[in-house]
Design a protein around this motif. Structure first.
Motif, short mmCIF file in Angstrom:
data_model
loop_
_atom_site.label_atom_id
_atom_site.label_comp_id
_atom_site.label_asym_id
_atom_site.label_seq_id
_atom_site.Cartn_x
_atom_site.Cartn_y
_atom_site.Cartn_z
N ILE A 118 0.77 -1.52 0.40
CA ILE A 118 0.10 0.34 0.06
C ILE A 118 0.79 1.48 -0.28
CG2 ILE A 118 -2.07 1.08 1.26
CD1 ILE A 118 -2.88 -1.06 1.85
N ASP A 119 0.72 1.84 -0.97
CA ASP A 119 1.39 3.17 -1.34
C ASP A 119 0.63 4.06 -0.71
OD1 ASP A 119 1.63 5.89 -2.48
OD2 ASP A 119 3.88 4.37 -3.60
N TYR A 120 0.60 5.14 0.32
CA TYR A 120 -0.27 5.88 1.48
C TYR A 120 0.60 7.19 1.20
CZ TYR A 120 0.25 4.07 5.32
OH TYR A 120 0.59 3.53 7.01
N GLY A 121 0.37 8.35 2.00
CA GLY A 121 0.91 8.81 2.99
C GLY A 121 1.16 10.02 1.43
N GLY A 122 2.36 9.74 1.01
CA GLY A 122 2.85 10.74 -0.62
C GLY A 122 3.44 11.72 0.04
N PRO A 123 4.10 11.75 1.08
CA PRO A 123 4.38 13.49 1.92
C PRO A 123 5.56 13.71 1.27
CG PRO A 123 5.23 11.90 3.38
CD PRO A 123 4.36 11.19 2.60
N ASN A 124 5.72 15.03 1.09
CA ASN A 124 6.62 16.06 0.13
C ASN A 124 7.91 16.21 1.06
OD1 ASN A 124 6.07 15.04 -2.60
ND2 ASN A 124 4.43 16.76 -2.44
N VAL A 125 8.84 15.90 1.24
CA VAL A 125 9.84 15.98 2.08
C VAL A 125 10.31 17.69 1.61
CG1 VAL A 125 11.28 14.16 2.08
CG2 VAL A 125 12.18 15.38 0.35
N ALA A 158 5.13 4.62 2.64
CA ALA A 158 5.15 6.31 2.33
C ALA A 158 6.04 7.13 1.02
CB ALA A 158 5.90 6.63 3.67
N HIS A 159 6.48 6.29 0.39
CA HIS A 159 6.88 6.83 -0.91
C HIS A 159 7.13 7.93 -0.83
CE1 HIS A 159 7.32 6.10 -5.10
NE2 HIS A 159 6.46 6.83 -5.28
N LEU A 160 8.00 8.85 -0.42
CA LEU A 160 8.44 10.12 0.04
C LEU A 160 8.74 10.64 -1.50
CD1 LEU A 160 10.68 9.84 2.58
CD2 LEU A 160 8.42 11.11 2.96
N LEU A 323 10.24 11.65 -15.16
CA LEU A 323 9.04 12.46 -15.01
C LEU A 323 8.68 11.78 -13.47
CD1 LEU A 323 9.03 11.90 -18.40
CD2 LEU A 323 7.05 13.83 -17.69
N TYR A 324 8.26 12.12 -12.74
CA TYR A 324 6.61 11.23 -11.98
C TYR A 324 6.30 9.31 -12.29
CZ TYR A 324 2.94 11.17 -8.24
OH TYR A 324 1.54 11.33 -7.11
N ASN A 325 6.29 9.74 -14.00
CA ASN A 325 5.74 8.82 -14.03
C ASN A 325 6.50 7.41 -14.54
OD1 ASN A 325 4.13 10.97 -15.51
ND2 ASN A 325 3.86 9.36 -17.23
N THR A 327 9.37 7.68 -12.25
CA THR A 327 9.61 7.20 -10.90
C THR A 327 8.51 5.55 -10.82
OG1 THR A 327 10.78 9.24 -10.42
CG2 THR A 327 9.94 7.61 -8.42
N ASP A 328 7.33 6.23 -11.37
CA ASP A 328 6.33 5.23 -10.10
C ASP A 328 6.37 4.18 -10.95
OD1 ASP A 328 4.93 5.66 -8.35
OD2 ASP A 328 4.22 7.56 -9.68
N LEU A 329 6.79 3.83 -12.45
CA LEU A 329 6.80 3.24 -12.66
C LEU A 329 8.26 2.25 -12.79
CD1 LEU A 329 6.40 4.35 -16.79
CD2 LEU A 329 5.64 2.47 -15.78
N1 ARG Z 1 3.34 12.56 -3.33
C1 ARG Z 1 2.50 12.56 -3.93
C2 ARG Z 1 1.31 13.79 -3.83
O1 ARG Z 1 2.44 14.61 -3.24
C3 ARG Z 1 1.73 11.49 -3.29
C4 ARG Z 1 2.91 9.87 -4.00
C5 ARG Z 1 1.76 8.78 -4.20
N2 ARG Z 1 1.92 7.71 -4.73
C6 ARG Z 1 2.70 7.47 -5.72
N3 ARG Z 1 3.26 6.51 -6.15
N4 ARG Z 1 2.99 8.17 -7.04
O2 ARG Z 1 1.00 14.20 -4.88
#
Ligand code: ARG
Length: 586
Positions: A118-125, A158-160, A323-325, A327-329
């Motif tokens: 589960i990838d959740y939280g997703g905070p940005n440092v 947390a997938h920071l 890109l974001y993509n 990294t996710d891949l």
């Molecule tokens: N850090 C992203 C945001 O603040 C959320 C990340 C969600 N998870 C992921 N694997 N893209 O929007």
């Protein structure tokens, strides 16, 4: 244990079979007319067409073939062909006794267990947690707990967000503020200091300042982009700064998530996936999946059946930047290598649904995951203020999560100010109740929908709120505190006349297994909330209809108390799965 509804369905199916009809027509559901019956089967109506027979005749055939008559308190066929059912008091009683005796309250373990990330939280440092991150953390934590309780092997990550432009912005702003730091000196070859050159509160000032500048000052923005690029390409001083940013902000994040009763098994980062990118991209090229379009490297993910626009998934920008993509891949590749999940669950804003659809399709098409791996994006809506717009501070700024928690706790304290308790105790209890108010207020909504954060309503001790659920539990605890040990050692029994309110409580209690499994299956903590609310209502109605402590019939009293204990255990487990706890008094 099997769900009660499944046990009943099995019986009705068998009766359909014994009467010469297809067993599938025996599917039974919880009644939507609780005034008439508890469960109902409408299969005879559907079977009528296939067998060219009046539905009522089929329903009567089925009734004649019921084997386990003990199971039913009532089972009847009514026009035009419904089968209305009430389970017998004895059967329900035995079921509740089994739940009571089971540590897991009857909830079966997943067999075989699934490996779930589960990838959740997703905070940005470096950015303070704000209310936008609340939903991801709160919903994700609950889903993690539910799936784990079901016996699955779950990793909460947390997938920071630690690898994007925000770091370049901070570096650039810091360079303007403190140009003499060794991190900016390209000729510097010594050891960088252990101590970060900023505190968390400075960092929190630096990021918004930099972000503001980048919107007005093109040169600043370009410098930030370049710094990001240099960081990603290994510039030593920037890597060292990035490390400092990470240390300082992760410590702060941990503290904040702790206040929310949210904890991650893994603090994965976007940057962790970087080493996987080049092989992944090569594989996509070699497999003939990726092609150049307008200079960028893309994978087409459109399918013939698509009715909506489905742009290709971009893997590399025309300048080769990721890109974001990407990294996710690459994170998918990393997770497959580390955990080999059967199931990926992502919590992210519902506005990212198209994005995730592209990423999932791309991952499947290019073989990053096996075809039977399940991937789900659980999108959540926005938390709005009473004005219907995204929740803001009184002065219109972005509300920091910490402040929101404080505001809610203060409101609970105000409501509890007449209690005969020490200030310390009120403080402690208000924190628990406040957290329940926030979390339940969020979780009781369907995740995908926006909702209005209404402090008054969320902190109310009445209605469908967290504090109401806690209040119900405290009520049970206070009754139990006044019972003798003998009272508490009894069992749930049906050897006396069971009143309507008690019957309703018994039936509700038996539905716990169903509620947990449904919430897990649908990734819908709101369904568990609904159940807990209904159970609390049933408990309170039962409480008001009976004088439990003064009951003279010993057997009845002991049974009632056992029923209270069972209800309390269910509620405790239930709110534990939602991610909060109840105090002993409030
Ligand atoms: N850090 C992203 C945001 O603040 C959320 C990340 C969600 N998870 C992921 N694997 N893209 O929007």
């Amino acid at each position: 244990m099997k769900k009660l509804i499944d046990l009943i369905s099995d019986e009705i199916r068998a009766a359909f079979g014994a009467a010469g009809y297809d067993t599938s027509y025996g599917q039974t559901a919880v009644s939507n007319r609780p005034d008439l019956c508890q469960f109902q089967c409408n299969g005879a109506l559907a079977a009528a067409k296939a067998y060219k027979k009046a539905p009522i005749m089929i329903a009567n055939d089925v009734l004649a073939n019921i084997k386990n008559k003990e199971m039913f308190g009532m089972i009847e066929a009514v026009m035009p062909g419904f089968i209305n059912i009430k389970v017998s008091e004895k059967y329900l009683n035995d079921y509740l006794v089994k739940m009571y005796e089971d540590e897991r309250l009857g909830v079966p373990k997943a067999d075989p267990p699934k490996k779930i990330v589960i990838d959740y939280g997703g905070p940005n440092v470096a950015k303070p947690l704000h209310v936008g991150h609340l939903r991801s953390a709160v919903i994700g934590e609950s889903i993690k707990r539910i799936l784990r309780f079901e016996g699955n092997d779950v990793v909460g990550d947390a997938h920071l967000g630690d690898w994007g432009l925000q770091i370049g912005l901070i570096i650039t702003e810091l360079k303007e503020r403190k140009p003499d730091l060794p991190y900016f000196d390209e000729g510097f070859e010594g050891e960088y200091p252990d101590e970060a050159p900023f505190t968390m509160s400075e960092l929190e000032d630096i990021y918004p300042a930099a972000n503001g500048k980048s919107k007005e000052d093109e040169a600043f923005k370009e410098a930030a982009r370049h710094a990001t690029f240099e960081l990603q390409n290994g510039r030593r001083g920037y890597r060292a700064l990035w490390k400092h940013i990470m240390e300082v902000s992760v410590a702060d994040l941990v503290k904040n998530y702790e206040k929310l009763n949210v904890s991650f098994d893994v603090w994965g980062k976007e940057s962790d996936a970087q080493p996987y990118i080049s092989d992944m991209v090569q594989g996509m090229k070699d497999g003939g999946f990726a092609h150049i379009s307008d200079g960028a490297l893309v994978v087409d993910v459109k399918e013939e059946s698509d009715t909506k626009e489905m742009p290709p998934c971009m893997i590399l920008k025309s300048d080769g930047a990721t890109l974001y993509n990407t990294t996710d891949l690459a994170t998918i590749v990393e997770r497959v290598e580390k955990y080999n999940p059967d199931y990926f669950v992502y919590l992210a804003d519902v506005r990212q649904s198209l994005y995730f659809e592209q990423v999932f399709r791309c991952a499947r098409k290019t073989g990053l995951v096996k075809p039977d791996v399940k991937m789900t994006h659980l999108g959540f809506g926005t938390m709005n203020g009473k004005d219907g717009k995204a929740f803001k501070t009184r002065t219109g700024g972005v509300m920091r999560l910490e402040y929101l928690i404080n505001d809610v706790t203060e409101e609970v304290k105000r409501k509890m100010s007449d209690r005969d308790m020490s200030e310390d105790e009120i403080e402690k209890i208000a924190a628990m109740v406040g957290l329940a108010a926030i979390k339940y207020g969020d979780l009781s909504n369907q995740p995908t929908k926006d909702y209005i954060f209404d402090i008054d309503r969320f902190t109310s001790f009445e209605g469908n709120t967290g504090p109401y659920i806690l209040y119900t539990m405290v009520r049970i605890k206070s009754i139990l505190a006044r019972c003798s040990e003998t009272d508490k050692n009894g069992t749930i029994s049906d050897q006396y006349e069971i009143g309507a309110e008690e019957g309703e409580l018994r039936l509700k209690a038996s539905g716990f297994i169903d509620a947990v499994l449904l919430a897990g299956e649908d990734l819908a903590p709101n369904k568990l909330c609904q159940y807990i609310y209904e159970l609390s209502n049933a408990l309170n109605a039962f409480y008001h209809a009976n004088h439990i402590l003064t009951e003279e019939n010993e057997k009845k009293k002991a049974s009632w108390i056992a029923l209270l204990i069972l209800t309390l255990r269910i509620l405790e487990k239930g709110i534990g799965l939602l991610g909060f706890e109840a105090p002993d008094r409030m």
